[in-house]
Design a protein around this motif. Structure first.
Motif, PDB file in Angstrom:
ATOM      1  N   HIS A 161      -0.926  37.104  59.849  1.00 25.52           N
ATOM      2  CA  HIS A 161      -1.309  35.716  60.101  1.00 25.52           C
ATOM      3  C   HIS A 161      -0.302  34.776  59.449  1.00 25.52           C
ATOM      4  O   HIS A 161       0.213  35.045  58.359  1.00 25.52           O
ATOM      5  N   ASN A 163       0.090  31.244  57.700  1.00 27.41           N
ATOM      6  CA  ASN A 163      -0.698  30.217  57.020  1.00 27.41           C
ATOM      7  C   ASN A 163       0.221  29.150  56.441  1.00 27.41           C
ATOM      8  O   ASN A 163       1.441  29.338  56.356  1.00 27.41           O
ATOM      9  N   TYR A 165       1.545  26.935  53.313  1.00 23.85           N
ATOM     10  CA  TYR A 165       1.617  27.040  51.857  1.00 23.85           C
ATOM     11  C   TYR A 165       2.478  25.917  51.283  1.00 23.85           C
ATOM     12  O   TYR A 165       3.389  25.402  51.940  1.00 23.85           O
ATOM     13  N   GLU A 243       1.528  35.852  55.768  1.00 24.50           N
ATOM     14  CA  GLU A 243       0.718  36.085  54.572  1.00 24.50           C
ATOM     15  C   GLU A 243       1.303  37.193  53.689  1.00 24.50           C
ATOM     16  O   GLU A 243       1.117  37.168  52.472  1.00 24.50           O
ATOM     17  N   ARG A 254      -2.394  27.822  49.330  1.00 21.85           N
ATOM     18  CA  ARG A 254      -2.636  27.700  50.764  1.00 21.85           C
ATOM     19  C   ARG A 254      -3.344  26.375  51.040  1.00 21.85           C
ATOM     20  O   ARG A 254      -4.348  26.047  50.384  1.00 21.85           O
ATOM     21  N   GLN A 260      -4.999  27.795  61.391  1.00 28.17           N
ATOM     22  CA  GLN A 260      -4.271  29.063  61.429  1.00 28.17           C
ATOM     23  C   GLN A 260      -3.163  29.012  62.454  1.00 28.17           C
ATOM     24  O   GLN A 260      -3.333  28.478  63.547  1.00 28.17           O
TER      25      GLN A 260
END
Length: 298
Positions: A161, A163, A165, A243, A254, A260
């Motif tokens: 995935h 994400n 950050y 990830e 995060r 997502q």
């Protein structure tokens, strides 16, 4: 047909010039040129159009190149199979993966694999472009999309995935985005579209929560996912990262967890001809076990 001349012809066709082929073959430019001329005389056809900027295959040259390419590919596969130990995995295992996956996830696993199989010589090639497995540029590949080349065996390895950050220092200075629209006021680091990214939709942050007539402008484009990670760690901005690159030991935070990015399916890929290779079998099973261990720990 003379095998040595055919080998030299194949190298010239790949390199596009006598000089570059000579460097690969460790022969002089004149020696390579003489061998090609001799091959053309024996076949009574011209194999190359000779130009000041290099060489271009003739129609007959294209035909011979395709055949030679297939022959040398099969010979390379046969050589690998003959070298395979019948009892214990042994010999070189050339693995290719993307820069990000290879450096962040794969490399730390190799200590255990090499301790288990000390006779396997691992050669790790990290490239975001796809290497040609049929020509033995690598034995196996870990790809972030299903393979497009025919006659490749694929095994799903994991789903990754993407994400968002940011570093604590960045969030302290610029605030935490609460909704996707808040990203309009933030510094965004992206891969950019000048080179082909290792996965599709890598720069999805530029459009997430935006109006079509108001696209976001990134603060930085850099064509390396690892460099994006380092930029985020420095506090330069926020970015989309896989990830697996953000381990528990890092301080990155995060943000917008409800947002997502694209799912990435990673595949373990190898040629049909190496189906029975013990080196590949044990490496595949080892990676699947490491993925399962990661899931159980998570």
């Amino acid at each position: 047909m003379d095998w040595d001349k055919l080998r030299i012809f194949h190298a010239v066709a790949e390199a596009g010039s006598f000089t570059h082929a000579g460097e690969v073959l460790n022969l002089s430019q004149s020696a390579v040129s003489r061998q090609i001329s001799s091959l053309e005389e024996s076949l009574n056809v011209a194999l190359f159009h000779r130009h000041a900027r290099g060489l271009i295959l003739t129609e007959q040259g294209e035909l011979l190149y395709r055949t030679a390419h297939e022959v040398f590919s099969k010979l390379a596969m046969a050589e690998a199979q003959l070298a395979e130990s019948k009892d214990r995995p042994k010999g070189q295992l050339k693995v290719t993966a993307t820069q990000a996956f290879g450096s962040s996830w794969l490399t730390p696993c190799l200590l255990e694999f090499i301790d288990l199989y000390p006779d396997v010589e691992v050669d790790l090639v990290l490239e975001d472009r796809e290497l040609d497995l049929s020509m033995r540029e690598a034995d196996v590949a870990i790809r972030m999309a299903p393979p497009r080349q025919p006659e490749l065996i694929q095994r799903h390895l994991m789903t990754v995935h993407l994400n968002i950050y940011a570093a604590p220092a960045y969030l302290k200075r610029h605030g935490i985005p609460k909704v996707p629209e808040d990203l309009d006021q933030h510094r965004i680091i992206v891969y950019g579209n000048d080179t082909r990214p290792p996965v599709e939709d890598m720069d999805w942050l530029l459009v997430a929560g935006t109006r079509k007539d108001k696209p976001r402008r990134p603060i930085l484009k850099v064509n390396s996912v690892y460099a994006i990670l380092r930029a985020v760690q420095s506090g330069l901005g926020l970015a989309s990262l896989p990830e697996f690159m953000v381990s528990e030991g890092t301080s990155l935070v995060r943000v917008l967890p409800e947002l997502q990015g694209p799912r990435i399916d990673a595949y373990f890929v190898y040629p049909e001809e190496l189906r029975n290779s013990k080196r590949i079998q044990v490496f595949r099973d080892f990676l699947l076990r490491k993925v399962a261990e990661g899931r159980m720990q998570g």
